[in-house]
Design a protein around this motif. Sequence first.
Motif, PDB file in Angstrom:
ATOM      1  N   GLY A 130      -5.642 -10.046  11.583  1.00  0.00           N
ATOM      2  CA  GLY A 130      -4.460  -9.293  11.969  1.00  0.00           C
ATOM      3  C   GLY A 130      -3.329 -10.095  12.575  1.00  0.00           C
ATOM      4  O   GLY A 130      -2.253  -9.562  12.853  1.00  0.00           O
ATOM      5  N   GLY A 131      -3.553 -11.373  12.772  1.00  0.00           N
ATOM      6  CA  GLY A 131      -2.479 -12.204  13.306  1.00  0.00           C
ATOM      7  C   GLY A 131      -1.380 -12.426  12.279  1.00  0.00           C
ATOM      8  O   GLY A 131      -1.488 -12.010  11.120  1.00  0.00           O
ATOM      9  N   GLY A 132      -0.326 -13.059  12.724  1.00  0.00           N
ATOM     10  CA  GLY A 132       0.792 -13.347  11.822  1.00  0.00           C
ATOM     11  C   GLY A 132       2.048 -13.628  12.607  1.00  0.00           C
ATOM     12  O   GLY A 132       2.007 -13.920  13.802  1.00  0.00           O
ATOM     13  N   LEU A 133       3.160 -13.514  11.901  1.00  0.00           N
ATOM     14  CA  LEU A 133       4.473 -13.768  12.489  1.00  0.00           C
ATOM     15  C   LEU A 133       5.135 -12.447  12.848  1.00  0.00           C
ATOM     16  O   LEU A 133       5.159 -11.518  12.031  1.00  0.00           O
ATOM     17  CB  LEU A 133       5.345 -14.538  11.507  1.00  0.00           C
ATOM     18  CG  LEU A 133       6.786 -14.817  11.916  1.00  0.00           C
ATOM     19  CD1 LEU A 133       6.826 -15.734  13.142  1.00  0.00           C
ATOM     20  CD2 LEU A 133       7.555 -15.431  10.756  1.00  0.00           C
ATOM     21  N   ALA A 134       5.638 -12.358  14.061  1.00  0.00           N
ATOM     22  CA  ALA A 134       6.367 -11.168  14.494  1.00  0.00           C
ATOM     23  C   ALA A 134       7.637 -11.588  15.212  1.00  0.00           C
ATOM     24  O   ALA A 134       7.691 -12.675  15.801  1.00  0.00           O
ATOM     25  CB  ALA A 134       5.496 -10.318  15.418  1.00  0.00           C
ATOM     26  N   GLN A 135       8.628 -10.735  15.175  1.00  0.00           N
ATOM     27  CA  GLN A 135       9.856 -10.988  15.910  1.00  0.00           C
ATOM     28  C   GLN A 135       9.699 -10.521  17.353  1.00  0.00           C
ATOM     29  O   GLN A 135       8.875  -9.638  17.637  1.00  0.00           O
ATOM     30  CB  GLN A 135      11.030 -10.244  15.256  1.00  0.00           C
ATOM     31  CG  GLN A 135      11.401 -10.777  13.893  1.00  0.00           C
ATOM     32  CD  GLN A 135      12.691 -10.160  13.381  1.00  0.00           C
ATOM     33  OE1 GLN A 135      13.078  -9.076  13.788  1.00  0.00           O
ATOM     34  NE2 GLN A 135      13.349 -10.866  12.476  1.00  0.00           N
ATOM     35  N   PRO A 136      10.452 -11.099  18.262  1.00  0.00           N
ATOM     36  CA  PRO A 136      10.437 -10.580  19.635  1.00  0.00           C
ATOM     37  C   PRO A 136      10.731  -9.085  19.642  1.00  0.00           C
ATOM     38  O   PRO A 136      11.643  -8.618  18.935  1.00  0.00           O
ATOM     39  CB  PRO A 136      11.549 -11.375  20.316  1.00  0.00           C
ATOM     40  CG  PRO A 136      11.610 -12.655  19.551  1.00  0.00           C
ATOM     41  CD  PRO A 136      11.319 -12.284  18.128  1.00  0.00           C
ATOM     42  N   GLY A 137       9.939  -8.344  20.403  1.00  0.00           N
ATOM     43  CA  GLY A 137      10.046  -6.902  20.415  1.00  0.00           C
ATOM     44  C   GLY A 137       9.195  -6.212  19.376  1.00  0.00           C
ATOM     45  O   GLY A 137       9.090  -4.977  19.382  1.00  0.00           O
ATOM     46  N   GLY A 138       8.609  -6.979  18.492  1.00  0.00           N
ATOM     47  CA  GLY A 138       7.791  -6.416  17.430  1.00  0.00           C
ATOM     48  C   GLY A 138       6.372  -6.112  17.881  1.00  0.00           C
ATOM     49  O   GLY A 138       6.046  -6.202  19.076  1.00  0.00           O
ATOM     50  N   SER A 139       5.537  -5.769  16.921  1.00  0.00           N
ATOM     51  CA  SER A 139       4.168  -5.396  17.229  1.00  0.00           C
ATOM     52  C   SER A 139       3.198  -5.954  16.188  1.00  0.00           C
ATOM     53  O   SER A 139       3.582  -6.229  15.051  1.00  0.00           O
ATOM     54  CB  SER A 139       4.036  -3.881  17.315  1.00  0.00           C
ATOM     55  OG  SER A 139       4.349  -3.290  16.068  1.00  0.00           O
ATOM     56  N   LEU A 140       1.976  -6.109  16.621  1.00  0.00           N
ATOM     57  CA  LEU A 140       0.862  -6.504  15.762  1.00  0.00           C
ATOM     58  C   LEU A 140      -0.405  -5.844  16.283  1.00  0.00           C
ATOM     59  O   LEU A 140      -0.506  -5.551  17.477  1.00  0.00           O
ATOM     60  CB  LEU A 140       0.661  -8.022  15.761  1.00  0.00           C
ATOM     61  CG  LEU A 140       1.656  -8.902  15.019  1.00  0.00           C
ATOM     62  CD1 LEU A 140       1.389 -10.379  15.319  1.00  0.00           C
ATOM     63  CD2 LEU A 140       1.599  -8.660  13.514  1.00  0.00           C
ATOM     64  N   ARG A 141      -1.371  -5.635  15.401  1.00  0.00           N
ATOM     65  CA  ARG A 141      -2.677  -5.155  15.823  1.00  0.00           C
ATOM     66  C   ARG A 141      -3.743  -6.125  15.340  1.00  0.00           C
ATOM     67  O   ARG A 141      -3.858  -6.364  14.136  1.00  0.00           O
ATOM     68  CB  ARG A 141      -2.985  -3.756  15.302  1.00  0.00           C
ATOM     69  CG  ARG A 141      -4.267  -3.196  15.925  1.00  0.00           C
ATOM     70  CD  ARG A 141      -4.551  -1.775  15.508  1.00  0.00           C
ATOM     71  NE  ARG A 141      -5.213  -1.698  14.218  1.00  0.00           N
ATOM     72  CZ  ARG A 141      -6.013  -0.695  13.843  1.00  0.00           C
ATOM     73  NH1 ARG A 141      -6.248   0.299  14.677  1.00  0.00           N
ATOM     74  NH2 ARG A 141      -6.551  -0.690  12.645  1.00  0.00           N
ATOM     75  N   LEU A 142      -4.490  -6.648  16.276  1.00  0.00           N
ATOM     76  CA  LEU A 142      -5.583  -7.553  15.958  1.00  0.00           C
ATOM     77  C   LEU A 142      -6.891  -6.780  15.902  1.00  0.00           C
ATOM     78  O   LEU A 142      -7.078  -5.794  16.624  1.00  0.00           O
ATOM     79  CB  LEU A 142      -5.697  -8.651  17.021  1.00  0.00           C
ATOM     80  CG  LEU A 142      -4.432  -9.443  17.341  1.00  0.00           C
ATOM     81  CD1 LEU A 142      -4.740 -10.531  18.367  1.00  0.00           C
ATOM     82  CD2 LEU A 142      -3.807 -10.022  16.100  1.00  0.00           C
ATOM     83  N   SER A 143      -7.776  -7.239  15.035  1.00  0.00           N
ATOM     84  CA  SER A 143      -9.111  -6.655  14.919  1.00  0.00           C
ATOM     85  C   SER A 143     -10.153  -7.748  15.055  1.00  0.00           C
ATOM     86  O   SER A 143      -9.916  -8.905  14.683  1.00  0.00           O
ATOM     87  CB  SER A 143      -9.285  -5.975  13.558  1.00  0.00           C
ATOM     88  OG  SER A 143      -8.345  -4.947  13.355  1.00  0.00           O
ATOM     89  N   CYS A 144     -11.300  -7.367  15.560  1.00  0.00           N
ATOM     90  CA  CYS A 144     -12.438  -8.295  15.671  1.00  0.00           C
ATOM     91  C   CYS A 144     -13.696  -7.519  15.309  1.00  0.00           C
ATOM     92  O   CYS A 144     -14.044  -6.540  15.994  1.00  0.00           O
ATOM     93  CB  CYS A 144     -12.539  -8.863  17.071  1.00  0.00           C
ATOM     94  SG  CYS A 144     -14.037  -9.823  17.388  1.00  0.00           S
TER      95      CYS A 144
END
Length: 116
Positions: A8-22
């Motif tokens: 779920g990692g990657g590149l995001a802009q400031p203020g953006g969002s990501l969801r990581l899974s394990c």
Amino acid sequence: QVQLVESGGGLAQPGGSLRLSCVGSGFIFSNYGMSWYRQGPGKERELVATISPSGRSTDYVDSVQGRFTISRDNAKNTVYLQMISLKVEDTAVYYCKVTIMRYTYWGQGTQVTVSS
């Protein structure tokens, strides 16, 4: 054997969002608390968030409080880290961790880069 696999990692802009899974395997997932750590460039690895085996109890480092949410789905053997309002300083490799019988297991990590 115990395995933890992050995604779920990657590149995001400031203020953006990501969801990581394990996803965990090789152990009874619902019996153990889980943690997310991160290691930024030139920094030591730091604890980001923890969650109890049931998911009812969570805790966060001050720098992510109110922006990150840790959760888990024991039916899917998965722990999540929802990240919003990302900042450049959140750039790091993110790892999940479990401690079983005094042994600590880490995933391979997933890179999160926050940049405009």
